[in-house]
Scaffold this active site. Sequence first.
Site, PDB file in Angstrom:
ATOM      1  N   LYS A  40     -14.439   8.426  -3.314  1.00  0.00           N
ATOM      2  CA  LYS A  40     -15.672   8.749  -2.586  1.00  0.00           C
ATOM      3  C   LYS A  40     -16.186  10.125  -2.993  1.00  0.00           C
ATOM      4  O   LYS A  40     -17.391  10.323  -3.199  1.00  0.00           O
ATOM      5  CB  LYS A  40     -15.414   8.713  -1.068  1.00  0.00           C
ATOM      6  CG  LYS A  40     -15.008   7.343  -0.559  1.00  0.00           C
ATOM      7  CD  LYS A  40     -14.409   7.391   0.845  1.00  0.00           C
ATOM      8  CE  LYS A  40     -13.642   6.106   1.133  1.00  0.00           C
ATOM      9  NZ  LYS A  40     -12.724   6.218   2.278  1.00  0.00           N
ATOM     10  N   THR A  86      -8.242   6.733  -1.745  1.00  0.00           N
ATOM     11  CA  THR A  86      -9.606   6.217  -1.868  1.00  0.00           C
ATOM     12  C   THR A  86     -10.625   7.317  -1.589  1.00  0.00           C
ATOM     13  O   THR A  86     -11.757   7.237  -2.051  1.00  0.00           O
ATOM     14  CB  THR A  86      -9.844   5.023  -0.913  1.00  0.00           C
ATOM     15  OG1 THR A  86      -9.258   5.310   0.349  1.00  0.00           O
ATOM     16  CG2 THR A  86      -9.263   3.742  -1.467  1.00  0.00           C
ATOM     17  N   LYS A 108      -7.925  13.752   4.810  1.00  0.00           N
ATOM     18  CA  LYS A 108      -7.044  12.580   4.747  1.00  0.00           C
ATOM     19  C   LYS A 108      -6.027  12.718   5.853  1.00  0.00           C
ATOM     20  O   LYS A 108      -5.926  13.772   6.482  1.00  0.00           O
ATOM     21  CB  LYS A 108      -6.345  12.495   3.392  1.00  0.00           C
ATOM     22  CG  LYS A 108      -5.724  13.836   2.941  1.00  0.00           C
ATOM     23  CD  LYS A 108      -5.114  13.737   1.551  1.00  0.00           C
ATOM     24  CE  LYS A 108      -6.096  13.857   0.417  1.00  0.00           C
ATOM     25  NZ  LYS A 108      -6.444  12.606  -0.201  1.00  0.00           N
ATOM     26  N   ARG A 109      -5.231  11.670   6.117  1.00  0.00           N
ATOM     27  CA  ARG A 109      -4.181  11.809   7.112  1.00  0.00           C
ATOM     28  C   ARG A 109      -3.254  12.960   6.753  1.00  0.00           C
ATOM     29  O   ARG A 109      -3.053  13.282   5.582  1.00  0.00           O
ATOM     30  CB  ARG A 109      -3.378  10.504   7.211  1.00  0.00           C
ATOM     31  CG  ARG A 109      -4.048   9.452   8.040  1.00  0.00           C
ATOM     32  CD  ARG A 109      -4.326   9.931   9.443  1.00  0.00           C
ATOM     33  NE  ARG A 109      -3.131   9.948  10.248  1.00  0.00           N
ATOM     34  CZ  ARG A 109      -2.805   9.031  11.147  1.00  0.00           C
ATOM     35  NH1 ARG A 109      -3.617   8.021  11.390  1.00  0.00           N
ATOM     36  NH2 ARG A 109      -1.687   9.113  11.826  1.00  0.00           N
ATOM     37  N   LYS A 154       1.181  14.350   1.123  1.00  0.00           N
ATOM     38  CA  LYS A 154      -0.190  14.654   0.704  1.00  0.00           C
ATOM     39  C   LYS A 154      -0.383  16.159   0.474  1.00  0.00           C
ATOM     40  O   LYS A 154      -1.380  16.593  -0.073  1.00  0.00           O
ATOM     41  CB  LYS A 154      -1.182  14.141   1.740  1.00  0.00           C
ATOM     42  CG  LYS A 154      -1.169  12.604   1.856  1.00  0.00           C
ATOM     43  CD  LYS A 154      -2.141  12.109   2.908  1.00  0.00           C
ATOM     44  CE  LYS A 154      -2.020  10.626   3.200  1.00  0.00           C
ATOM     45  NZ  LYS A 154      -2.740   9.758   2.252  1.00  0.00           N
ATOM     46  N   HIS A 157       0.798  -1.237   0.000  1.00  0.00           N
ATOM     47  CA  HIS A 157       0.000   0.000   0.000  1.00  0.00           C
ATOM     48  C   HIS A 157       0.820   1.271   0.000  1.00  0.00           C
ATOM     49  O   HIS A 157       0.258   2.361   0.146  1.00  0.00           O
ATOM     50  CB  HIS A 157      -0.903   0.052   1.232  1.00  0.00           C
ATOM     51  CG  HIS A 157      -1.978  -0.980   1.239  1.00  0.00           C
ATOM     52  ND1 HIS A 157      -3.247  -0.738   0.750  1.00  0.00           N
ATOM     53  CD2 HIS A 157      -1.978  -2.254   1.645  1.00  0.00           C
ATOM     54  CE1 HIS A 157      -3.985  -1.830   0.891  1.00  0.00           C
ATOM     55  NE2 HIS A 157      -3.238  -2.770   1.425  1.00  0.00           N
TER      56      HIS A 157
HETATM   57  C1  26W Z   1       3.953   0.483  10.043  1.00  0.00           C
HETATM   58  C2  26W Z   1       3.356   1.810   9.916  1.00  0.00           C
HETATM   59  C3  26W Z   1       2.435   1.892   8.760  1.00  0.00           C
HETATM   60  C4  26W Z   1       1.075   1.971   8.983  1.00  0.00           C
HETATM   61  C5  26W Z   1       0.214   2.036   7.926  1.00  0.00           C
HETATM   62  C6  26W Z   1       2.913   1.883   7.478  1.00  0.00           C
HETATM   63  C7  26W Z   1       2.048   1.940   6.421  1.00  0.00           C
HETATM   64  C8  26W Z   1       0.709   2.011   6.641  1.00  0.00           C
HETATM   65  C9  26W Z   1      -0.267   2.031   5.486  1.00  0.00           C
HETATM   66  C10 26W Z   1       0.303   1.248   4.324  1.00  0.00           C
HETATM   67  C11 26W Z   1      -0.624   3.401   5.090  1.00  0.00           C
HETATM   68  C12 26W Z   1      -1.854   3.439   4.240  1.00  0.00           C
HETATM   69  O1  26W Z   1      -2.957   3.454   4.729  1.00  0.00           O
HETATM   70  N1  26W Z   1      -1.673   3.510   2.917  1.00  0.00           N
HETATM   71  C13 26W Z   1      -2.746   3.878   2.041  1.00  0.00           C
HETATM   72  O2  26W Z   1      -3.430   2.736   1.590  1.00  0.00           O
HETATM   73  C14 26W Z   1      -4.575   3.094   0.815  1.00  0.00           C
HETATM   74  C15 26W Z   1      -5.328   1.838   0.479  1.00  0.00           C
HETATM   75  O3  26W Z   1      -4.633   1.080  -0.439  1.00  0.00           O
HETATM   76  C16 26W Z   1      -4.156   3.867  -0.411  1.00  0.00           C
HETATM   77  O4  26W Z   1      -5.305   4.295  -1.096  1.00  0.00           O
HETATM   78  C17 26W Z   1      -3.326   5.083  -0.021  1.00  0.00           C
HETATM   79  O5  26W Z   1      -2.811   5.721  -1.180  1.00  0.00           O
HETATM   80  C18 26W Z   1      -2.187   4.667   0.882  1.00  0.00           C
HETATM   81  O6  26W Z   1      -1.495   5.805   1.370  1.00  0.00           O
END
Ligand code: 26W
Length: 827
Positions: A665, A661, A553-554, A559, A365
């Site tokens: 929406k 995503t 978004k976060r 971003k 992701h």
């Molecule tokens: C270990 C810390 C950590 C926590 C969460 C590392 C990475 C993440 C996720 C991969 C972050 C995340 O939510 N990524 C998002 O995933 C969405 C669903 O696929 C994408 O639409 C977003 O672009 C992406 O940033």
Amino acid sequence: MDIKRNQPDLQARKEQIISEVIGKLRRHFGRTLEEATPSQLYKAVAMTVRDAIMEKWTATRKARVQQQKKRLYYLSVEFLIGRSLVNNIINLCQDEAYRQALEELGVDLAEIEQSEPEPSLGNGGLGRLAACFMDSLATLGLPAMGCGIRYEYGLFRQKIVDGSQVEMPDNWLDDGNVWEVPNLDDQMEVHFGGQIEEDWSSGQLHIRHTGYHTVIAVPYDIPISGYDSDVALSLRLWSARAPQQLDMSLFSRGEYARAAEEAELAQTISKVLYPEDNHQEGKMLRLQQHYFFTSATIQYIVKDFKKRYPHMPLTRLHEKVAIHINDTHPALAIPELMRILLDQEGLSWEDAWQVTRNCFAYTNHTVMSEALERWPLQMFRELLPRIHMITNAINEQYCHDLWEIYPNDFGKISYMSIIAYDQVRMANLALAMSHKVNGVSQLHADILRKDLFADWARTEPDKIIGITNGVTIRRWCVKANPGLTDLITEAIGPDWIKDADQLQKLIPFAADAAFCERFRRVKAENKARLSNYIASKMDIKVDPGSLFDCQAKRLHEYKRQLLNALHILYLYRRLKEDPAANIEKRTFFFAAKASPGYYRAKEIIRLIHAVKVLVESDPVVREKLQVVFLPNYCVSLAEVLIPAAELSEQISTAGKEASGTSNMKFMLNGALTIGTLDGANVEMAQLMGGENIFIFGRKAQEVENMLRNKLYHAGELYETNRALKNVLDMLVDGSLPADHPRQFSDLYQSLLFGDGGNIADPYLVLDDFAPYAEAQEEVQRVYRDTQEWTRRAVLNTAHAGFFSSDRTIQEYNERIWHLEPIQMERE
Ligand code: 26W
């Protein structure tokens, strides 16, 4: 919206609901309707809905067991499901019955819904995607189970105090959870630490694990009902508890504190969700969480397989089981399955290896290198000694296989290896041991294949694929936007809710003046709803006649909320210089949580608040511009915000946002997008034609090239672009309200000079500033032409069908899982 088919039963069902609600109130709370509190009313109504789902749940289990179909286990550390009550009513197609029943009881569904605590069991996109996937899996009737962690505390609640983020605990379980069912029969033991002994005395290897700590994993199952479907799936969330709640021997010796200590220690494992997004820290507790839930899940999978298929050898596990890992957080499931197959089930190494690879698939992701999980080897070894041995052995075999393909290429093999430089690299483990790996948009998959995972793509050319994300139409349109749902259904019938491609039938309506007028009215109503929400929750007045511009978004540098904020400062300056400047009235909405330890992200929140105060303080500017920061962005807030949005900000540095995503929406809800060619925005532009989306800025290739070859010099832009220089200077010249004069100098420094050896402005905020401002000019030009804007908005909704998570799940199923739907007998 209601399914017409159910109409004949409506009256009967309505009466049944009324008597059930009254009965639940009496039996569970000892209250009459008049005496009940909103929370009791919520629970009573929820219990009636739960009863209906339970029947489907039982029937689904029965059918699945009978039909012996392959089952998917979707493993994720996050399931950001949001509130369930209204969504479940919709998915049961009983919204009209409940509306009428509750009306008769004098109960407002929207009001009692507020009493439902939101399970915030996720950070952002990855967690919400898992929730959309569960909805689609259930709607498509595919045999699947979601598996995760039942955090006692979800993502922190965000408060803003004097313009700064403050984190509060999210104790969402305090008042109980109507939707979960503990399943004590499926409790599992998970072992941490200890020593491993190898015993060859019988001629065969036996592994003895001693001196470990035991934690009990208790599963809580939440039913997930499909939309207009008889299938209900389970979301299984594991909760940690000590084997003995209190050590009575210690207790009787008067050592109360120590007696409670062990129990406390075990329970901390599922205590709280880590609030990190796109940034990994090698924290022991996090590693414990990952092993805790993956071990419990894998034990359950093997146990269930043996129970269902007593005559099938475990070498055929993959014929009945698919395991999908949502990013690498559940990757320990891989060596855990190997462990059980080898140590408990007596499979040979070769067989265990084959079966494991055939079961697992992995979705990546993010390409942000700081998010790629790596564990310190020593911590890994001490906490999970047997898993470490197995991971080591996997690594040895994998490197051996690579050596055959790339003889003598030490560099490549060490780059691809799973353990190196005293670290365990989870992405490499997942890549080596999955039969498919996918990116979440076409651009993202391209980047994985050509860049991040290029060596793996060369080694196994068909392994890395792209399956573009999607969102569920049920929550993000039917639930969040009933006005639009009714309008669409009136125009093209109700089938689009399950078959979102049919939204294309709306294309001709973009040229239909009467339809467009109603589309506009729905948007106006949603804008009014958001305005009322803000008035009541925050005591802020916004103008529903202004352009609603949203970035939700976060908070992350990539971003680029900062780009948005700097652009507002630019408009501010223009209005200061010329009060008659041609600027359309706009309300800028921001909603974003920052990771508590991410200093710069928190500074950006502070800056947004400073910009807000500045804009408000000027009598001329505030007639045109308003900035609203909506605290505590979560699913329920998104449900109010997104339907009201007219402009969706998707402005990440190209190549950095894997998919996004919220972009989908917003599009579905008829907002126009201003965005870079990043993530799924690329596909949005392709689907609709570039004229219906405001695309600007550097492309992923250019960004990559500029950064790799050090061709980007932010300082030069500062020198040559006067307007940009003026805006940036505001960060440090005292123009902005701040606690101290150097408040924003860190942001200023990072954009112009870089820090700690990093280059200046690595996310190209300054480079994209002028093209962004230009694109925003175009936005307001089109917005002034109400008809043209509405036409484009309708076309956005009409082309959003591709981004339904039903399509995404079908693609996963065809290319990865190969499941068959459960056949339910319909009464
Ligand atoms: C270990 C810390 C950590 C926590 C969460 C590392 C990475 C993440 C996720 C991969 C972050 C995340 O939510 N990524 C998002 O995933 C969405 C669903 O696929 C994408 O639409 C977003 O672009 C992406 O940033």
